[in-house]
Design an enzyme around this catalytic site. Structure first.
Site, PDB file in Angstrom:
ATOM      1  CB  CYS A   4     -72.337 -15.541 -10.751  1.00 58.86           C
ATOM      2  SG  CYS A   4     -74.121 -15.576 -10.477  1.00 58.86           S
ATOM      3  CG  ASP A  19     -81.477 -18.203 -11.512  1.00 60.29           C
ATOM      4  OD1 ASP A  19     -81.182 -17.045 -11.897  1.00 60.29           O
ATOM      5  OD2 ASP A  19     -80.967 -18.733 -10.507  1.00 60.29           O
ATOM      6  CG  ASN A  20     -78.544 -18.536 -14.337  1.00 60.81           C
ATOM      7  OD1 ASN A  20     -77.882 -17.560 -13.979  1.00 60.81           O
ATOM      8  ND2 ASN A  20     -78.568 -19.655 -13.650  1.00 60.81           N
TER       9      ASN A  20
HETATM   10  N1  LIG Z   1     -76.805 -27.717  -7.501  1.00 54.98           N
HETATM   11  C1  LIG Z   1     -76.532 -26.433  -7.673  1.00 54.98           C
HETATM   12  N2  LIG Z   1     -75.688 -26.079  -8.641  1.00 54.98           N
HETATM   13  C2  LIG Z   1     -75.394 -24.796  -8.851  1.00 54.98           C
HETATM   14  C3  LIG Z   1     -76.001 -23.782  -8.099  1.00 54.98           C
HETATM   15  C4  LIG Z   1     -76.868 -24.172  -7.065  1.00 54.98           C
HETATM   16  O1  LIG Z   1     -77.399 -23.347  -6.320  1.00 54.98           O
HETATM   17  N3  LIG Z   1     -77.118 -25.500  -6.893  1.00 54.98           N
HETATM   18  N4  LIG Z   1     -75.737 -22.468  -8.406  1.00 54.98           N
HETATM   19  C5  LIG Z   1     -75.278 -22.207  -9.757  1.00 54.98           C
HETATM   20  C6  LIG Z   1     -74.813 -20.874 -10.007  1.00 54.98           C
HETATM   21  S1  LIG Z   1     -75.987 -19.714 -10.320  1.00 54.98           S
HETATM   22  C7  LIG Z   1     -73.487 -20.574 -10.125  1.00 54.98           C
HETATM   23  S2  LIG Z   1     -72.983 -19.012 -10.584  1.00 54.98           S
HETATM   24  C8  LIG Z   1     -72.445 -21.571  -9.881  1.00 54.98           C
HETATM   25  C9  LIG Z   1     -71.497 -21.123  -8.816  1.00 54.98           C
HETATM   26  O2  LIG Z   1     -70.494 -22.050  -8.598  1.00 54.98           O
HETATM   27  P1  LIG Z   1     -69.579 -21.883  -7.318  1.00 54.98           P
HETATM   28  O3  LIG Z   1     -70.447 -21.679  -6.137  1.00 54.98           O
HETATM   29  O4  LIG Z   1     -68.738 -23.089  -7.230  1.00 54.98           O
HETATM   30  O5  LIG Z   1     -68.726 -20.680  -7.565  1.00 54.98           O
HETATM   31  O6  LIG Z   1     -72.990 -22.784  -9.474  1.00 54.98           O
HETATM   32  C10 LIG Z   1     -74.172 -23.165 -10.162  1.00 54.98           C
HETATM   33  N5  LIG Z   1     -74.518 -24.498  -9.842  1.00 54.98           N
HETATM   34 MO   LIG Z   2     -74.932 -17.762 -11.030  1.00 56.80          MO
END
Ligand SMILES: Nc1nc2c(c(=O)[nH]1)N[C@H]1C(S)=C(S)[C@@H](COP(=O)(O)O)O[C@H]1N2
Ligand SMILES: [Mo]
Length: 899
Positions: free
Chosen positions: A171, A303-304
């Site tokens: 993350c 985000d990100n």
């Molecule tokens: N649909 C969806 N995809 C997502 C997210 C989410 O909240 N919704 N979070 C993202 C984020 S910020 C991260 S760091 C990763 C985390 O993957 P994990 O929960 O399988 O470790 O998924 C990503 N993909």
């Molecule tokens: Mo993330």
């Protein structure tokens, strides 16, 4: 069954993936409703017998995962259908589910993380997908494609080549807690376990896109999940070019460590992007949209991202254009590392066990880069040691040809990119650990980018990757280790501790030395001051100079010029002794280093002539025959006319930035020879390479009482270099000086001396005082302490003392126990008031800086009936406040003595 193009890395150029009129689709109908049932697909896509049945494999397989239950806390949330491991630490309350494993548990699982401990980042509720519906899960490939696809997971497994390889997801918020301690960001507090590694199985995204046929002008691939959030479905995008690049390894995945996806990790289908932040790996994948522009999804924009560091949380609310700036969007990870062992608060006995401790941790780099070195420092970055690095990922290259794992082809043999974390370790001798303040690690990648020393704070607190610092605490016969932070709101870690102590963590020194921040002696470049009288042209012979080596008419030499100090014996701030000490000698070194520009500007008044170069040379040669080199043991250590060496034998830390330096004198019965209230000069060579080994000379008041023999204790506050300003040359050189090295001393100097029972001399003139008001700050306590101890140590002495001692935080107060002891034993003869500028809430003493109001309240106008003297020692600005404040209250200049 159709034969798929077998190697995806045959794509040979950026334009080759765009559909051209001549290129016909190799697949006629991707949207068929399949009659394949569940078991059919599993048989083909997942050879259950391949997990271990063929004997040991040359590469790591995941540890066995657990059977978990729905936890009671999840029952009342939308995630009541999700079974989870109770060891995971929840970082955002009960819901949504954002968790990391305890760092040691994560490390202990090894290279591959089970679904149980894999970190989870859910922006909202987990979509519910029944097992029976997994294969019917539909998703699309749309946008700028020739043949939009609508396919099921079943189609994906049946019609495309399946691949398996290990990928570390991280993350972008990993290690964010550290940023939050510095200044609250808009993100929640990840510790250092916001990353995990798994074997992912799926289909290369490029294969899907080729099948759909990419239109000219397309540059991005957007993804959208099924989780409906306050600002729409979660979505983001990456560059099309990367999606088509087999080296980038982007896949559409439905299997993690051989199991169908856990609901938290995207059941049943997700994107997985190696080398990029986890945020781009969209879970619960519904749509793949090829486009000309980056995603306009709210989560892609807000985000990100790493916004420039000056954008504050408040300001960021009104900067839509800044948020949309694609240059601030994060894709590739940056290089990062952490220590997992020793764990936070781990205690290590110094005796009775092994003589070394194995520091261990992880490191990763982004965009397929390899971590090419990991370095460890025990001296805050002055010197580094290479740690061992292991790359378990490389072991997958050893898989036999045509290896199928979890139904996917495992062929890493051709890969150059690194998609996974690696592990480092280093055995550190306890003898070295014991003397270290901290252990810090940094990784470098194969583009030679190295983790920075300092944090890049930004409003979302992402990509935090400064050196990972573990503080070493010496506690009796053990060492205790302290990580920077602990995840979530749980306390612990040196960053919060330092912050609570009122220090500034980003002072460039991990908050360690802040007490000196405003008091630091910042050395300015030396201006050229004219020290000669142009009218004077007299040549002085060496013999004549030597006749003036006593206290009657002291002459001395600076820069080859001769000065007569007679007229200044009384007024000299360093006391007559220091002029007489230099009589008949070349005192260039100490004069130039000790005196201010003002003092130098006064020199033409005392200038009487110059010495020939021959005479100067002779004078220098003669200096070598100084008494200090004679072999007969001297009863008194300090000499006023020559430097005497003493050996540094210990350094004892007494506060965050202050140490007692203990020097061993010539013999155990040798006394220091310093009258109470006077100072000595210390001389050492500047060790920094750029200094040309200049001598540095400073005046100090030692801590040792006048009766001390054999050793000399000097309390020194070290002014460390900081981002904003250079620290003190002398104090840092002293701090860096190895034990066993000699330092030169000379003295005494000073115009004040306390003779006892209220009697003192100022500039040679005797005076009887009834009361001292002593005003000091920080390490300015040292001369004050000498006098106070002499007054209070003699029961027959009736002199009263009031001490005003200013510091930033309580821990900074030097000699506090001794001062308090004197107050206690003094039966009302002594009062000490501490004033803190950055006190904790619990502090009951005075608050704030010293100011006129404080002097007014505690001291007032000078009493007529009793002779009172004010002794002052502190940094320049503080002394100015005292001079002005006391002046305005009616105190005469001669009653104020500035050390
Ligand atoms: N649909 C969806 N995809 C997502 C997210 C989410 O909240 N919704 N979070 C993202 C984020 S910020 C991260 S760091 C990763 C985390 O993957 P994990 O929960 O399988 O470790 O998924 C990503 N993909
Ligand atoms: Mo993330």
């Amino acid at each position: 069954m159709e034969v798929m193009s077998s190697v995806t890395h045959s794509v040979d150029g950026p334009s080759s993936f765009h559909a051209s009129p001549g290129a016909l689709p190799s697949h006629k109908d991707a949207t068929i409703t399949s009659t394949y049932d569940w078991s059919d697909v599993l048989d083909r896509a997942y050879d259950v017998s391949d997990s271990g049945a063929r004997g040991p494999r040359p590469y790591p397989l995941p540890p066995k995962s657990r059977k978990n239950k729905v936890l009671p806390e999840d029952l009342k949330t939308p995630d009541s259908h999700v079974e989870r491991d109770p060891r995971l630490i929840r970082l955002t309350g009960v819901h949504p589910f954002n968790v990391e494993a305890p760092l040691s548990d994560l490390y202990d699982e090894g290279f591959l993380t089970t679904k149980d401990l894999h970190y989870v980042r859910n922006h909202g509720p987990v979509p519910l997908v029944e097992d029976s519906e997994i294969l019917n899960w539909e998703f699309t490939v749309e946008g700028m494609v020739e043949r939009p696809l609508k396919l099921t997971l079943r189609d994906l497994i049946r019609d495309y080549e399946q691949v398996t390889y290990p990928i570390t997801l991280v993350c972008a918020g990993n290690r964010r807690k550290e940023q939050n301690v510095v200044r609250k960001t808009k993100g929640f507090s990840w510790g250092a376990a916001g990353l995990s590694t798994a074997l992912w199985t799926g289909v290369s995204l490029g294969d899907l896109l080729l099948r759909a046929g990419i239109m000219r002008g397309a540059r991005y691939v957007c993804f959208e999940g099924a989780d409906k959030l306050p600002n729409g479905y979660y979505g983001t995008s990456v560059k099309l070019n990367w999606a088509m690049d087999p080296n980038r390894g982007i896949m559409v995945s439905y299997r993690m460590n051989g199991e169908l996806l856990h609901p938290d990790h995207g059941k049943p289908l997700r994107i997985v992007i190696p080398g990029q932040i986890g945020g781009r790996s969209v879970k619960w994948l519904k749509r793949i949209i090829v486009s000309a522009a980056p995603s306009d999804n709210w989560y892609h924009i807000y985000d990100n991202r790493v916004l420039p560091t000056m954008v504050s949380p408040e300001a960021s609310a009104n900067l839509p254009e800044t948020w949309k700036d694609e240059r601030y969007a994060i894709y590739d990870l940056n290089t990062n590392s952490a220590a997992c062992y020793p764990a936070h608060d781990e205690v290590l006995p110094l005796t009775g066990g092994p003589e070394t401790y194995k520091f261990r941790g992880y490191a990763y780099a982004g965009g397929g880069k390899r971590v090419s070195r990991l370095e460890v420092t025990l001296d805050q970055g002055k010197t580094w040691t290479l740690a061992n690095i292991t790359y378990p990922e490389d072991e997958y290259k050893l898989a036999p040809e045509n290896e199928i794992l979890y139904g996917g082809r495992l062929d890493m043999s051709w890969r150059e990119a690194c998609f996974c974390w690696c592990f480092w370790d280093l055995d550190i001798p306890l003898a070295q650990l014991r003397d270290a303040r901290d252990v810090m690690v940094r990784a470098m990648d194969d583009s030679m980018m190295v983790q920075p020393r300092d944090m890049y704070w930004s409003v979302l607190g992402m990509m935090n990757n400064p050196w990972f610092r573990v503080v070493v605490h010496k506690e009796g016969d053990t060492l205790r280790f302290e990580h920077p932070t602990q995840p979530t709101l749980a306390g612990g870690g040196w960053m919060e501790r330092v912050k609570k102590e009122g220090r500034n963590i980003v002072n460039g020194f991990w908050g360690e030395k802040v007490a000196g921040e405003e008091e630091a002696v910042v050395e300015e470049p030396v201006k050229e001051i004219c020290m000669v009288n142009k009218e004077v042209s007299r040549d002085i012979a060496l013999d004549e100079l030597r006749e003036h080596d006593g206290d009657a008419q002291p002459w001395f030499v600076v820069n080859g010029q001769v000065y007569d100090g007679t007229k200044f014996l009384e007024g000299h701030p360093g006391g007559a002794a220091s002029i007489i000490g230099g009589a008949g000698q070349d005192v260039t070194e100490e004069f130039m280093t000790i005196h201010s520009e003002n003092a130098k500007a006064m020199m033409p008044d005392y200038h009487i002539g110059s010495l020939s170069p021959e005479s100067l040379a002779q004078l220098a040669a003669g200096a070598d025959e100084s008494p200090s080199t004679s072999s007969s043991p001297r009863p008194v250590f300090l000499q006023s006319k020559s430097w005497s060496p003493a050996v540094l034998t210990s350094k004892t830390k007494v506060s965050s930035d202050t140490k007692i330096f203990t020097f061993t004198l010539d013999h155990p019965t040798q006394i220091i020879g310093l009258p109470v209230g006077q100072h000595l000069m210390m001389r050492l060579r500047d060790p920094s390479p750029s200094s040309g080994s200049d001598a540095i000379i400073r005046a100090y008041t030692p801590l040792s009482p006048p009766s001390a023999a054999g050793t000399l204790d000097v309390l020194v506050k070290i002014y460390y270099d900081k981002a904003a300003a250079k620290g003190g040359r002398m104090t840092q050189a002293l701090d860096a000086l190895p034990l066993g090295r000699a330092v030169d001393f000379k003295g005494p100097i000073g115009k004040f001396e306390y003779l006892g029972k209220g009697r003192c001399t100022v500039g040679g003139r005797e005076r009887k005082v009834a009361r001292f008001v002593m005003v000091c700050a920080g390490s300015g306590i040292t001369p004050i302490y000498q006098v106070l101890r002499a007054v209070m140590g003699d029961e027959g002495d009736e002199t009263e003392c009031l001490v005003l001692d200013a510091n930033r935080v309580e821990q900074d107060i030097l000699c506090k126990a001794e001062l308090d002891g004197m107050v206690e034993r003094g039966a009302g003869r002594c009062r000490v008031l501490y004033s803190l500028s950055r006190p904790l809430a619990s502090w009951t003493g005075l608050r704030g800086r010293m100011d006129r109001a404080l002097f007014e309240r505690e001291v007032g106008a000078p009493p007529v009936e009793r002779d009172t003297m004010v002794l002052v020692c502190g940094p320049g600005p503080m002394e100015e406040v005292v001079r002005k404040g006391f002046g305005e209250m009616g105190w005469a200049e001669e009653d104020l003595l500035f050390f």
